[in-house]
Design a protein around this motif. Sequence first.
Motif, PDB file in Angstrom:
ATOM      1  N   SER A 175      11.068  -2.484   1.630  1.00  0.00           N
ATOM      2  CA  SER A 175      11.459  -2.574   0.220  1.00  0.00           C
ATOM      3  C   SER A 175      11.320  -1.250  -0.504  1.00  0.00           C
ATOM      4  CB  SER A 175      10.575  -3.595  -0.506  1.00  0.00           C
ATOM      5  OG  SER A 175      10.471  -4.791   0.210  1.00  0.00           O
ATOM      6  N   ALA A 176      12.143  -1.103  -1.556  1.00  0.00           N
ATOM      7  CA  ALA A 176      12.065   0.089  -2.407  1.00  0.00           C
ATOM      8  C   ALA A 176      12.214  -0.315  -3.874  1.00  0.00           C
ATOM      9  CB  ALA A 176      13.150   1.089  -2.027  1.00  0.00           C
ATOM     10  N   VAL A 186       7.256  -4.763   4.032  1.00  0.00           N
ATOM     11  CA  VAL A 186       6.447  -3.600   3.654  1.00  0.00           C
ATOM     12  C   VAL A 186       7.153  -2.863   2.516  1.00  0.00           C
ATOM     13  CG1 VAL A 186       5.417  -1.419   4.409  1.00  0.00           C
ATOM     14  CG2 VAL A 186       5.578  -3.331   6.025  1.00  0.00           C
ATOM     15  N   GLU A 187       6.433  -2.700   1.413  1.00  0.00           N
ATOM     16  CA  GLU A 187       6.979  -1.934   0.285  1.00  0.00           C
ATOM     17  C   GLU A 187       6.734  -0.466   0.597  1.00  0.00           C
ATOM     18  OE1 GLU A 187       5.629  -2.028  -4.140  1.00  0.00           O
ATOM     19  OE2 GLU A 187       6.715  -3.898  -3.770  1.00  0.00           O
ATOM     20  N   ALA A 188       7.822   0.240   0.939  1.00  0.00           N
ATOM     21  CA  ALA A 188       7.666   1.567   1.531  1.00  0.00           C
ATOM     22  C   ALA A 188       8.021   2.730   0.622  1.00  0.00           C
ATOM     23  CB  ALA A 188       8.528   1.651   2.798  1.00  0.00           C
ATOM     24  N   ALA A 189       8.795   2.472  -0.453  1.00  0.00           N
ATOM     25  CA  ALA A 189       9.329   3.592  -1.228  1.00  0.00           C
ATOM     26  C   ALA A 189       9.627   3.194  -2.662  1.00  0.00           C
ATOM     27  CB  ALA A 189      10.614   4.091  -0.563  1.00  0.00           C
ATOM     28  N   ALA A 190       9.842   4.211  -3.490  1.00  0.00           N
ATOM     29  CA  ALA A 190      10.277   3.998  -4.873  1.00  0.00           C
ATOM     30  C   ALA A 190      11.243   5.113  -5.226  1.00  0.00           C
ATOM     31  CB  ALA A 190       9.090   4.000  -5.832  1.00  0.00           C
ATOM     32  N   PHE A 191      12.451   4.732  -5.615  1.00  0.00           N
ATOM     33  CA  PHE A 191      13.443   5.737  -6.001  1.00  0.00           C
ATOM     34  C   PHE A 191      13.435   5.868  -7.517  1.00  0.00           C
ATOM     35  CE2 PHE A 191      14.579   4.583  -1.704  1.00  0.00           C
ATOM     36  CZ  PHE A 191      14.718   5.850  -1.141  1.00  0.00           C
ATOM     37  N   LYS A 250       9.593  13.329 -11.704  1.00  0.00           N
ATOM     38  CA  LYS A 250       8.874  13.854 -12.870  1.00  0.00           C
ATOM     39  C   LYS A 250       7.785  12.868 -13.305  1.00  0.00           C
ATOM     40  CE  LYS A 250       9.679  14.883 -17.747  1.00  0.00           C
ATOM     41  NZ  LYS A 250      10.672  14.773 -18.827  1.00  0.00           N
ATOM     42  N   TRP A 251       8.111  11.559 -13.250  1.00  0.00           N
ATOM     43  CA  TRP A 251       7.157  10.534 -13.689  1.00  0.00           C
ATOM     44  C   TRP A 251       6.244  10.072 -12.556  1.00  0.00           C
ATOM     45  CZ3 TRP A 251       6.918  10.998 -18.543  1.00  0.00           C
ATOM     46  CH2 TRP A 251       8.063  11.223 -19.312  1.00  0.00           C
ATOM     47  N   VAL A 252       6.789  10.008 -11.344  1.00  0.00           N
ATOM     48  CA  VAL A 252       5.978   9.551 -10.195  1.00  0.00           C
ATOM     49  C   VAL A 252       6.153  10.550  -9.051  1.00  0.00           C
ATOM     50  CG1 VAL A 252       5.342   7.555  -8.771  1.00  0.00           C
ATOM     51  CG2 VAL A 252       6.573   7.188 -10.914  1.00  0.00           C
ATOM     52  N   PRO A 253       5.483  11.718  -9.136  1.00  0.00           N
ATOM     53  CA  PRO A 253       5.673  12.759  -8.117  1.00  0.00           C
ATOM     54  C   PRO A 253       5.338  12.314  -6.705  1.00  0.00           C
ATOM     55  CG  PRO A 253       3.871  13.315  -9.653  1.00  0.00           C
ATOM     56  CD  PRO A 253       4.587  12.148 -10.224  1.00  0.00           C
ATOM     57  N   GLN A 254       4.396  11.367  -6.571  1.00  0.00           N
ATOM     58  CA  GLN A 254       3.986  10.909  -5.242  1.00  0.00           C
ATOM     59  C   GLN A 254       5.144  10.256  -4.474  1.00  0.00           C
ATOM     60  OE1 GLN A 254       1.876  11.308  -2.507  1.00  0.00           O
ATOM     61  NE2 GLN A 254       0.249  11.096  -4.029  1.00  0.00           N
ATOM     62  N   MET A 255       6.131   9.736  -5.212  1.00  0.00           N
ATOM     63  CA  MET A 255       7.238   9.034  -4.565  1.00  0.00           C
ATOM     64  C   MET A 255       8.455   9.931  -4.302  1.00  0.00           C
ATOM     65  SD  MET A 255       6.428   5.852  -3.840  1.00  0.00           S
ATOM     66  CE  MET A 255       4.784   6.386  -3.342  1.00  0.00           C
ATOM     67  N   ALA A 256       8.304  11.232  -4.540  1.00  0.00           N
ATOM     68  CA  ALA A 256       9.425  12.173  -4.356  1.00  0.00           C
ATOM     69  C   ALA A 256       9.897  12.240  -2.904  1.00  0.00           C
ATOM     70  CB  ALA A 256       9.025  13.566  -4.845  1.00  0.00           C
ATOM     71  N   THR A 257       9.043  11.854  -1.966  1.00  0.00           N
ATOM     72  CA  THR A 257       9.390  11.925  -0.531  1.00  0.00           C
ATOM     73  C   THR A 257       9.974  10.610  -0.006  1.00  0.00           C
ATOM     74  OG1 THR A 257       7.111  11.310  -0.021  1.00  0.00           O
ATOM     75  CG2 THR A 257       7.639  13.668   0.027  1.00  0.00           C
ATOM     76  N   SER A 258      10.353   9.709  -0.911  1.00  0.00           N
ATOM     77  CA  SER A 258      10.787   8.369  -0.479  1.00  0.00           C
ATOM     78  C   SER A 258      11.943   8.389   0.519  1.00  0.00           C
ATOM     79  CB  SER A 258      11.147   7.509  -1.692  1.00  0.00           C
ATOM     80  OG  SER A 258       9.967   7.091  -2.349  1.00  0.00           O
ATOM     81  N   ARG A 259      12.937   9.251   0.292  1.00  0.00           N
ATOM     82  CA  ARG A 259      14.068   9.300   1.226  1.00  0.00           C
ATOM     83  C   ARG A 259      13.596   9.747   2.607  1.00  0.00           C
ATOM     84  NH1 ARG A 259      19.874   9.305   1.581  1.00  0.00           N
ATOM     85  NH2 ARG A 259      20.153   9.272   3.826  1.00  0.00           N
ATOM     86  N   GLY A 273       0.780  -1.237   0.000  1.00  0.00           N
ATOM     87  CA  GLY A 273       0.000   0.000   0.000  1.00  0.00           C
ATOM     88  C   GLY A 273       0.813   1.290   0.000  1.00  0.00           C
ATOM     89  N   PRO A 274       1.843   1.403   0.859  1.00  0.00           N
ATOM     90  CA  PRO A 274       2.577   2.669   0.914  1.00  0.00           C
ATOM     91  C   PRO A 274       3.304   3.039  -0.382  1.00  0.00           C
ATOM     92  CG  PRO A 274       2.962   1.378   2.899  1.00  0.00           C
ATOM     93  CD  PRO A 274       2.239   0.487   1.938  1.00  0.00           C
ATOM     94  N   ARG A 275       3.600   2.035  -1.218  1.00  0.00           N
ATOM     95  CA  ARG A 275       4.261   2.335  -2.485  1.00  0.00           C
ATOM     96  C   ARG A 275       3.317   2.111  -3.673  1.00  0.00           C
ATOM     97  NH1 ARG A 275       5.254   0.779  -7.590  1.00  0.00           N
ATOM     98  NH2 ARG A 275       5.460  -1.377  -6.906  1.00  0.00           N
ATOM     99  N   ASP A 276       3.010   0.869  -3.966  1.00  0.00           N
ATOM    100  CA  ASP A 276       2.184   0.550  -5.127  1.00  0.00           C
ATOM    101  C   ASP A 276       0.794   1.158  -4.995  1.00  0.00           C
ATOM    102  OD1 ASP A 276       1.721  -0.614  -7.596  1.00  0.00           O
ATOM    103  OD2 ASP A 276       1.045  -2.514  -6.757  1.00  0.00           O
ATOM    104  N   GLY A 277       0.295   1.209  -3.765  1.00  0.00           N
ATOM    105  CA  GLY A 277      -1.038   1.750  -3.541  1.00  0.00           C
ATOM    106  C   GLY A 277      -1.111   3.258  -3.683  1.00  0.00           C
ATOM    107  N   LEU A 278      -0.175   3.950  -3.036  1.00  0.00           N
ATOM    108  CA  LEU A 278      -0.238   5.421  -3.005  1.00  0.00           C
ATOM    109  C   LEU A 278       0.320   6.091  -4.258  1.00  0.00           C
ATOM    110  CD1 LEU A 278       0.690   6.283   0.699  1.00  0.00           C
ATOM    111  CD2 LEU A 278      -1.573   6.322  -0.370  1.00  0.00           C
TER     112      LEU A 278
END
Length: 302
Positions: free
Chosen positions: A78-79, A45-50, A54-63, A13-18
């Motif tokens: 996982s990331a 838990v899949e928590a982030a995407a690096f 530009k393509w996935v703005p929702q994941m800009a806060t991953s760090r 949910g935190p990554r693929d979902g959001l």
Amino acid sequence: MDLPKKVKIVEVGPRDGLQNEKENVPAEVKIELVNRLSAAGFVNVEAAAFVSPKWVPQMATSREVMDGIARKPGVIYSALTPNMQGFEAALAAKADEVVIFGSASEAFSQRNINCSIAESIARFEPVAKAAKDNGVRLRGSISTAFGCPYQGDVPLDAVADVVARMRDLGCDEIDIADTIGVATPRHTQAVMETAIRAFRIDALSGHFHDTYGQALANIYASLELGISIFHSSVAGLGGCPYAKGATGNIATEDVLYMMNGLGIETGVDLDAVAEAGHYISQFLGRKSSSRAGNALLAKRNG
């Protein structure tokens, strides 16, 4: 055969979902969600995407998310890492596992990343090597393994080929994903049997979308074969970008309710997940997509 006595649920949910949410979800909300899910008992838990903001703005806060979560010992955070730049960022953020991804559909690969399946997997070779060199767990995810929005049916030998390529890269776990949610139980078993011939059954996972309401049935069909790892998303977060208005990921609460009913151990507290689902749904300003979650909360608040 008997159903597995224990399964691992990978909470995505935190990554693929959001990642498909249009409205920005602040880092502190994501951190709270991940912490609630860790506390509920998930071991992955899949928590982030690096990825490119530009393509996935929702994941800009991953760090920020990875730095802010309260890490629970024994939990794999996982990331998603599409390239070496993403891998370096994931390594710096202390991700326990990096996820690489390919497609079983040639048309999907060409339309999405403008290269063949073989080329896309080859691009991950340096990421896979770097993961091994740094002692980071490596997971491979295979999208459109059951059907493609562009080419329709996906041949079984295409799935077997990508599983073998992911295996040869050194993946510790491989996900077989029904990206558009078109699979039905017998089809699911045919695809999973193909994957089992190419990779260890205990490290294969099912990632089913509920677009046509078949995800739980497909998970059960996979259990019958001995598959014991499944992906799901709290509150059913995540739509399906290829089917307008359709649901995406199967809701974790619904999967847990079924596993509990089957007497299959998950190690996860369903009530705590229903609460986490309520928390994120309230923030997003809509009702949870989980039938079990909504029923449990209604019963409790009766």
